[in-house]
Design an enzyme around this catalytic site. Sequence first.
Site, PDB file in Angstrom:
ATOM      1  N   ASN A 195       8.509  -5.262 -12.202  1.00  0.00           N
ATOM      2  CA  ASN A 195       9.762  -4.691 -11.722  1.00  0.00           C
ATOM      3  C   ASN A 195      10.388  -3.725 -12.723  1.00  0.00           C
ATOM      4  O   ASN A 195      11.153  -2.846 -12.334  1.00  0.00           O
ATOM      5  CB  ASN A 195      10.747  -5.825 -11.407  1.00  0.00           C
ATOM      6  CG  ASN A 195      12.163  -5.327 -11.202  1.00  0.00           C
ATOM      7  OD1 ASN A 195      12.464  -4.623 -10.250  1.00  0.00           O
ATOM      8  ND2 ASN A 195      13.046  -5.674 -12.134  1.00  0.00           N
ATOM      9  N   TYR A 197       9.223  10.733 -12.781  1.00  0.00           N
ATOM     10  CA  TYR A 197       9.399   9.434 -12.126  1.00  0.00           C
ATOM     11  C   TYR A 197       8.543   9.353 -10.865  1.00  0.00           C
ATOM     12  O   TYR A 197       7.912   8.319 -10.596  1.00  0.00           O
ATOM     13  CB  TYR A 197      10.872   9.244 -11.789  1.00  0.00           C
ATOM     14  CG  TYR A 197      11.223   7.910 -11.187  1.00  0.00           C
ATOM     15  CD1 TYR A 197      11.159   6.741 -11.952  1.00  0.00           C
ATOM     16  CD2 TYR A 197      11.640   7.809  -9.859  1.00  0.00           C
ATOM     17  CE1 TYR A 197      11.496   5.508 -11.402  1.00  0.00           C
ATOM     18  CE2 TYR A 197      11.982   6.589  -9.305  1.00  0.00           C
ATOM     19  CZ  TYR A 197      11.906   5.452 -10.082  1.00  0.00           C
ATOM     20  OH  TYR A 197      12.239   4.228  -9.526  1.00  0.00           O
ATOM     21  N   ALA A 198       8.491  10.442 -10.100  1.00  0.00           N
ATOM     22  CA  ALA A 198       7.669  10.474  -8.892  1.00  0.00           C
ATOM     23  C   ALA A 198       6.196  10.272  -9.234  1.00  0.00           C
ATOM     24  O   ALA A 198       5.476   9.541  -8.546  1.00  0.00           O
ATOM     25  CB  ALA A 198       7.862  11.800  -8.155  1.00  0.00           C
ATOM     26  N   LYS A 216       5.647   6.545 -10.163  1.00  0.00           N
ATOM     27  CA  LYS A 216       5.683   5.642  -9.015  1.00  0.00           C
ATOM     28  C   LYS A 216       4.529   5.905  -8.047  1.00  0.00           C
ATOM     29  O   LYS A 216       4.032   4.980  -7.391  1.00  0.00           O
ATOM     30  CB  LYS A 216       7.031   5.756  -8.298  1.00  0.00           C
ATOM     31  CG  LYS A 216       8.173   5.131  -9.081  1.00  0.00           C
ATOM     32  CD  LYS A 216       7.915   3.668  -9.388  1.00  0.00           C
ATOM     33  CE  LYS A 216       9.094   2.992 -10.050  1.00  0.00           C
ATOM     34  NZ  LYS A 216       8.835   1.562 -10.347  1.00  0.00           N
TER      35      LYS A 216
END
Length: 230
Positions: A138, A205-206, A209
């Site tokens: 997480n 970040y993209a 992820k």
Amino acid sequence: MTGQSNFVSRVRRGLGRRLRRVGETLAPPSGDAGQRYEYQLHLNQRGRLEGKVAIVTGGGGSIGSAVCYRLAIEGATVAVAGRTLDTLEATVAQVVQAGVDADHVFPLVLDVTDEASVRSGIEAVVRAHSRIDILVNNAGASARARVALLENQSMSVVEDVIDLNLLGAIRCARYVAIHLRQTAGRIVNFGSVVGLAGQERFTDYAAAKGGISALTKSLALELAPDGDRK
């Protein structure tokens, strides 16, 4: 308590987390301000994870604390993992106050960006509990106040974002995998819609992820023959 109960984790971003049973009064923290979020947890099988051991990275954060609570209230012994002991202990105290047995939740100082910390933290859980059944990857965050168009972004920021969000999950999965093979355990990786659709100024970040999605599929191919499911 009935077998199906509703619990709410009311989260104030930047102000900490609180867990409460629906209908109970929740005293606001001092200096209450900012936006509020509520997560409703539907518990159908209390105790169904009895005997299981779980590690939740980013366990001191908003989503992480709710995940820790959910796993613990359903019977798992949960390592609330993160960098800052005070934050982890606060989450443990809130989860216990919300009705979880104190023996089912404990803080684990673990920095997903530090391989030695990941390895020693996982080894500590195995020494204490002899098994690991669940890993929840997480921990993660965008560059937040430092976001920028990629052409203007510092490479150090890009590397930090990818290290935390993608490499952190890889490190944890790498050191937990051998234990999950023994317990037919589970890995839960937290992705983001940004990793699927992309977002301006969040390119780093993209990418991280998006990598989580590929990581999850590849781990499934590697570990599913031993019963592990992502």
